[in-house]
Design an enzyme around this catalytic site. Structure first.
Site: not given
Ligand SMILES: *Cc1c(COP(=O)(O)O)cnc(C)c1O
Length: 395
Positions: A55, A108, A180, A205
């Site tokens: 973990r 988001y 973020d 992403k």
């Molecule tokens: C897609 C996204 C997330 C979430 O990511 P996941 O891997 O799909 O949970 C968080 N913040 C932003 C800005 C995003 O575009």
């Protein structure tokens, strides 16, 4: 050294790779020890890159964590099974019942849902603030405000925040600043130099880059790393080494992919800006994007994701636009090699401290790695379908 150069070699220490190029997949739950002394050593160093228990990660994880920490400019990176888990993990590591959270209004959507549906029930109160609030943030701070959360640019509407000013105000009151940073990826901004304490990536992403893995990272500065790491560990967060391998493989080409995404997106955006149907672009590199001056100051480049607002259009004409595209597919998770399109409705319902005029429709694009002229032709045909329906809907 430029970041494109760094990402080729980051995390590839021999103790993790055994000398092969990319850190191999090491699958493990338990570690075995020959002596009490070996075990004591592993326990003592379990948080410093010694293998102790699955973990806490193994060489595949350590290599990737070290690469992301260095690219983001922090001291340590925690891994999560999705970007959303990284956001939740970071927030829960620094908030408890009775605390107050300042959350950007353009966040988001699932992050907003987390605050409203889960954190509220845990006794954590959220206030949403205008992404362009600047110095007025002071007026929203309460004695129990513990975290300031930023997302820049914001989701869908793309407002860019004045991260240094907001961070400075937060730090005057010992408030932890989280960002973020998914849009910038780890190469197009320097979050820690701008004052951020914890930088979060939906690695799903651009880092993964091939639309086949979910993963999140949260990177902290010296002051916040121990707390983030230990609390995320207590939350039981861990990732599969196979997924980490793919993320680390994707990372190697991030620089060249981002440059191409940016270049093609700018070409599409310029083409759209000249279309008479387009009201304005929500692309950080364009003056029509709120907070554009902070983009110029704080980012080194853009990427493939932006939105544009049309002067008119209803659900039927926007549906005609986005359906039956040849190259653009309808889908949410951007950052892969493929182009995506979304007609986004109901944005006004997702904003509570700012206003959004939903009478003008918004379309979000992710520009992939296809030839850009093919993409422009695809959009040209979409405008023709849109007009055919729009003319019919106008009495
Ligand atoms: C897609 C996204 C997330 C979430 O990511 P996941 O891997 O799909 O949970 C968080 N913040 C932003 C800005 C995003 O575009």
């Amino acid at each position: 050294m430029k970041k494109e150069t760094q990402i080729v070699s980051l995390g590839r220490q021999k103790k993790w790779t055994q000398g092969v190029i990319n850190p191999p997949v090491v699958r493990a739950s338990t570690m075995t020890f020959d002596t009490m002394e070996d075990m004591a050593f592993a326990i003592k160093n379990r948080a410093n890159g010694e293998m102790f228990y699955g973990r806490r990660g193994g060489p595949t994880h350590f290599a990737f964590q070290s690469a992301i920490a260095e690219l983001e400019g922090g001291v340590g990176t925690a891994l999560y099974p999705s970007g959303s888990a990284a956001i939740t993990g970071a927030l829960l590591s620094f908030l408890k019942a009775g605390d107050h959270l300042l959350m950007v209004d353009s966040v988001y959507e699932p992050t907003r849902d987390l605050c409203n549906k889960l954190l509220a029930g845990y006794g954590i109160e959220t206030t949403y603030y205008d992404p362009l609030i600047g110095k007025d943030l002071t007026s929203l701070i309460k004695p129990n405000t513990k975290v300031l959360f930023l997302e820049s640019p914001g989701s869908i509407t793309m407002e860019i925040q004045d991260v240094p000013t907001l961070s400075r105000i937060a730090h005057e009151r010992d408030i932890v600043v989280m960002l973020d940073n998914t849009w910038a990826s780890p190469i197009n901004s320097r979050p820690f130099e701008l004052g951020v304490d914890i930088s979060i990536q939906a690695a799903t992403k651009y880092i993964v880059g091939h639309s086949d893995v979910m993963m999140g990272t949260a990177t902290a500065n010296e002051q916040h790393w121990q707390q983030l790491r230990e609390n995320s560990y207590l939350l039981g967060q861990c990732t599969s080494p196979d997924d980490v391998y793919l993320a680390s493989r994707g990372l190697r080409t991030l620089g060249i992919r981002m440059a191409q995404h940016e270049q093609s997106a700018l070409k599409v955006a310029n083409w759209l800006a000249a279309r008479p149907e387009v009201d304005h672009l929500r692309h950080p590199a364009f003056e029509t994007c709120p907070g554009h001056e902070f983009f110029k100051r704080d980012f080194s480049a853009a990427n493939g994701l932006f939105s544009f607002v049309l002067k008119e259009g209803d659900r039927a004409s926007i549906t005609a636009f986005v359906e039956n595209m040849q190259h653009f597919k309808m889908g949410f998770s951007w950052g892969g090699f493929e182009s995506l399109i979304l007609g986004v409705f109901g944005i006004d319902k997702l904003r509570t401290s700012t206003q959004w005029d939903s009478s003008k429709p918004l379309i979000r694009l992710h520009i992939g790695l296809e030839n850009v002229d093919d993409l422009i032709n695809d959009l040209d045909a979409a405008f023709a379908r849109y007009h055919a329906v729009l003319n019919k809907s106008v009495p």
